[in-house]
Design a protein around this motif. Sequence first.
Motif, PDB file in Angstrom:
ATOM      1  N   SER A  74     100.934 -25.620  -6.623  1.00 54.33           N
ATOM      2  CA  SER A  74     101.905 -26.070  -5.893  1.00 54.33           C
ATOM      3  C   SER A  74     102.140 -24.976  -4.935  1.00 54.33           C
ATOM      4  CB  SER A  74     103.057 -25.916  -6.647  1.00 54.33           C
ATOM      5  OG  SER A  74     103.198 -27.025  -7.805  1.00 54.33           O
ATOM      6  N   ASN A  75     102.654 -25.354  -3.740  1.00 57.92           N
ATOM      7  CA  ASN A  75     103.180 -24.481  -2.532  1.00 57.92           C
ATOM      8  C   ASN A  75     104.395 -24.788  -2.323  1.00 57.92           C
ATOM      9  OD1 ASN A  75     100.289 -23.775  -2.043  1.00 57.92           O
ATOM     10  ND2 ASN A  75     100.160 -25.939  -0.987  1.00 57.92           N
ATOM     11  N   PHE A  76     105.282 -23.652  -1.954  1.00 59.79           N
ATOM     12  CA  PHE A  76     106.540 -23.655  -1.584  1.00 59.79           C
ATOM     13  C   PHE A  76     107.013 -22.463  -0.830  1.00 59.79           C
ATOM     14  CE2 PHE A  76     105.761 -22.113  -5.812  1.00 59.79           C
ATOM     15  CZ  PHE A  76     106.031 -20.737  -6.068  1.00 59.79           C
ATOM     16  N   PHE A  77     108.134 -22.422  -0.253  1.00 63.12           N
ATOM     17  CA  PHE A  77     108.549 -21.347   0.587  1.00 63.12           C
ATOM     18  C   PHE A  77     109.455 -20.110  -0.106  1.00 63.12           C
ATOM     19  CE2 PHE A  77     107.283 -24.543   3.420  1.00 63.12           C
ATOM     20  CZ  PHE A  77     106.420 -24.050   4.517  1.00 63.12           C
ATOM     21  N   LEU A  78     109.236 -19.246   0.015  1.00 63.99           N
ATOM     22  CA  LEU A  78     110.084 -18.060  -0.520  1.00 63.99           C
ATOM     23  C   LEU A  78     110.514 -17.009   0.878  1.00 63.99           C
ATOM     24  CD1 LEU A  78     107.793 -16.838  -3.417  1.00 63.99           C
ATOM     25  CD2 LEU A  78     109.797 -18.218  -3.401  1.00 63.99           C
ATOM     26  N   SER A  79     111.471 -16.677   0.634  1.00 63.37           N
ATOM     27  CA  SER A  79     112.249 -15.866   1.667  1.00 63.37           C
ATOM     28  C   SER A  79     111.382 -14.351   1.472  1.00 63.37           C
ATOM     29  CB  SER A  79     114.034 -15.321   1.252  1.00 63.37           C
ATOM     30  OG  SER A  79     113.763 -14.582   0.311  1.00 63.37           O
TER      31      SER A  79
ATOM     32  N   SER B  71     102.267 -14.971  -9.286  1.00 67.41           N
ATOM     33  CA  SER B  71     102.025 -16.176  -9.934  1.00 67.41           C
ATOM     34  C   SER B  71     102.716 -16.297 -11.455  1.00 67.41           C
ATOM     35  CB  SER B  71     100.789 -16.725 -10.131  1.00 67.41           C
ATOM     36  OG  SER B  71     100.211 -17.177  -8.580  1.00 67.41           O
ATOM     37  N   GLU B  72     102.342 -15.275 -12.340  1.00 67.32           N
ATOM     38  CA  GLU B  72     102.791 -15.441 -13.662  1.00 67.32           C
ATOM     39  C   GLU B  72     104.312 -15.266 -13.524  1.00 67.32           C
ATOM     40  OE1 GLU B  72     102.847 -15.599 -17.947  1.00 67.32           O
ATOM     41  OE2 GLU B  72     101.411 -16.375 -16.088  1.00 67.32           O
ATOM     42  N   LEU B  73     104.666 -14.196 -12.792  1.00 69.14           N
ATOM     43  CA  LEU B  73     106.116 -13.848 -12.781  1.00 69.14           C
ATOM     44  C   LEU B  73     107.090 -15.193 -12.207  1.00 69.14           C
ATOM     45  CD1 LEU B  73     106.182 -10.140 -11.110  1.00 69.14           C
ATOM     46  CD2 LEU B  73     106.740 -10.780 -13.466  1.00 69.14           C
ATOM     47  N   VAL B  74     106.443 -15.905 -11.334  1.00 72.40           N
ATOM     48  CA  VAL B  74     107.245 -17.296 -11.061  1.00 72.40           C
ATOM     49  C   VAL B  74     107.048 -18.056 -12.008  1.00 72.40           C
ATOM     50  CG1 VAL B  74     106.951 -19.035  -9.562  1.00 72.40           C
ATOM     51  CG2 VAL B  74     106.697 -16.868  -8.575  1.00 72.40           C
ATOM     52  N   ARG B  75     105.836 -18.202 -12.634  1.00 70.85           N
ATOM     53  CA  ARG B  75     105.868 -19.271 -13.896  1.00 70.85           C
ATOM     54  C   ARG B  75     106.974 -19.080 -15.048  1.00 70.85           C
ATOM     55  NH1 ARG B  75     100.340 -19.192 -12.572  1.00 70.85           N
ATOM     56  NH2 ARG B  75      99.874 -17.487 -14.020  1.00 70.85           N
ATOM     57  N   ARG B  76     106.877 -17.709 -15.308  1.00 72.54           N
ATOM     58  CA  ARG B  76     107.784 -17.085 -16.394  1.00 72.54           C
ATOM     59  C   ARG B  76     109.394 -17.433 -15.988  1.00 72.54           C
ATOM     60  NH1 ARG B  76     105.342 -11.626 -19.279  1.00 72.54           N
ATOM     61  NH2 ARG B  76     103.532 -12.508 -19.833  1.00 72.54           N
ATOM     62  N   ALA B  77     109.749 -17.053 -14.545  1.00 71.23           N
ATOM     63  CA  ALA B  77     111.092 -17.431 -14.144  1.00 71.23           C
ATOM     64  C   ALA B  77     111.365 -18.931 -14.122  1.00 71.23           C
ATOM     65  CB  ALA B  77     111.159 -16.784 -12.882  1.00 71.23           C
ATOM     66  N   ILE B  78     110.452 -19.724 -13.788  1.00 73.78           N
ATOM     67  CA  ILE B  78     110.918 -21.157 -13.987  1.00 73.78           C
ATOM     68  C   ILE B  78     110.958 -21.523 -15.412  1.00 73.78           C
ATOM     69  CG2 ILE B  78     109.595 -23.780 -13.426  1.00 73.78           C
ATOM     70  CD1 ILE B  78     108.251 -22.160 -10.950  1.00 73.78           C
TER      71      ILE B  78
ATOM     72  N   GLN C 223     112.538 -12.376  -1.327  1.00 73.91           N
ATOM     73  CA  GLN C 223     111.794 -12.618  -2.623  1.00 73.91           C
ATOM     74  C   GLN C 223     110.431 -12.242  -2.767  1.00 73.91           C
ATOM     75  OE1 GLN C 223     112.853 -16.785  -1.567  1.00 73.91           O
ATOM     76  NE2 GLN C 223     114.354 -17.110  -3.445  1.00 73.91           N
ATOM     77  N   VAL C 224     109.668 -12.572  -1.822  1.00 75.94           N
ATOM     78  CA  VAL C 224     108.289 -11.842  -1.901  1.00 75.94           C
ATOM     79  C   VAL C 224     108.466 -10.672  -2.138  1.00 75.94           C
ATOM     80  CG1 VAL C 224     106.081 -11.869  -0.614  1.00 75.94           C
ATOM     81  CG2 VAL C 224     107.608 -14.002  -0.313  1.00 75.94           C
ATOM     82  N   GLU C 225     108.977  -9.737  -1.308  1.00 75.30           N
ATOM     83  CA  GLU C 225     108.904  -8.285  -1.615  1.00 75.30           C
ATOM     84  C   GLU C 225     109.186  -7.979  -2.892  1.00 75.30           C
ATOM     85  OE1 GLU C 225     111.412  -6.824   1.603  1.00 75.30           O
ATOM     86  OE2 GLU C 225     110.078  -7.355   3.249  1.00 75.30           O
ATOM     87  N   ARG C 226     110.500  -8.479  -3.563  1.00 73.12           N
ATOM     88  CA  ARG C 226     111.140  -8.257  -4.975  1.00 73.12           C
ATOM     89  C   ARG C 226     109.934  -8.585  -5.651  1.00 73.12           C
ATOM     90  NH1 ARG C 226     117.211 -10.031  -4.492  1.00 73.12           N
ATOM     91  NH2 ARG C 226     117.899  -8.368  -3.260  1.00 73.12           N
ATOM     92  N   LEU C 227     109.395  -9.908  -5.825  1.00 75.29           N
ATOM     93  CA  LEU C 227     108.109 -10.205  -6.662  1.00 75.29           C
ATOM     94  C   LEU C 227     107.109  -9.205  -6.733  1.00 75.29           C
ATOM     95  CD1 LEU C 227     108.280 -14.092  -6.050  1.00 75.29           C
ATOM     96  CD2 LEU C 227     108.526 -12.894  -8.193  1.00 75.29           C
TER      97      LEU C 227
END
Length: 54
Positions: free
Chosen positions: A5-10, A29-36, A13-17
């Motif tokens: 999946s492609n999506f836009f982040l601020s 990617s794993e952090l985003v999956r876990r957050a979702i 958000q990218v810096e924090r991730l």
Amino acid sequence: MMIRSNFFLSQVQVERLREMSRESGLSVSELVRRAIDEYLVRLHKAKRNQADQR
């Protein structure tokens, strides 16, 4: 199975991730999956609680 999946982040958000990724050793990617996953569980619980109160 994973679906790409492609999506836009601020920028923030990218810096924090990226910072969390460095600290945890997990990929962004794993952090985003876990957050979702966590969000979906919370949403499901909230909806179930709302239905139970009716």
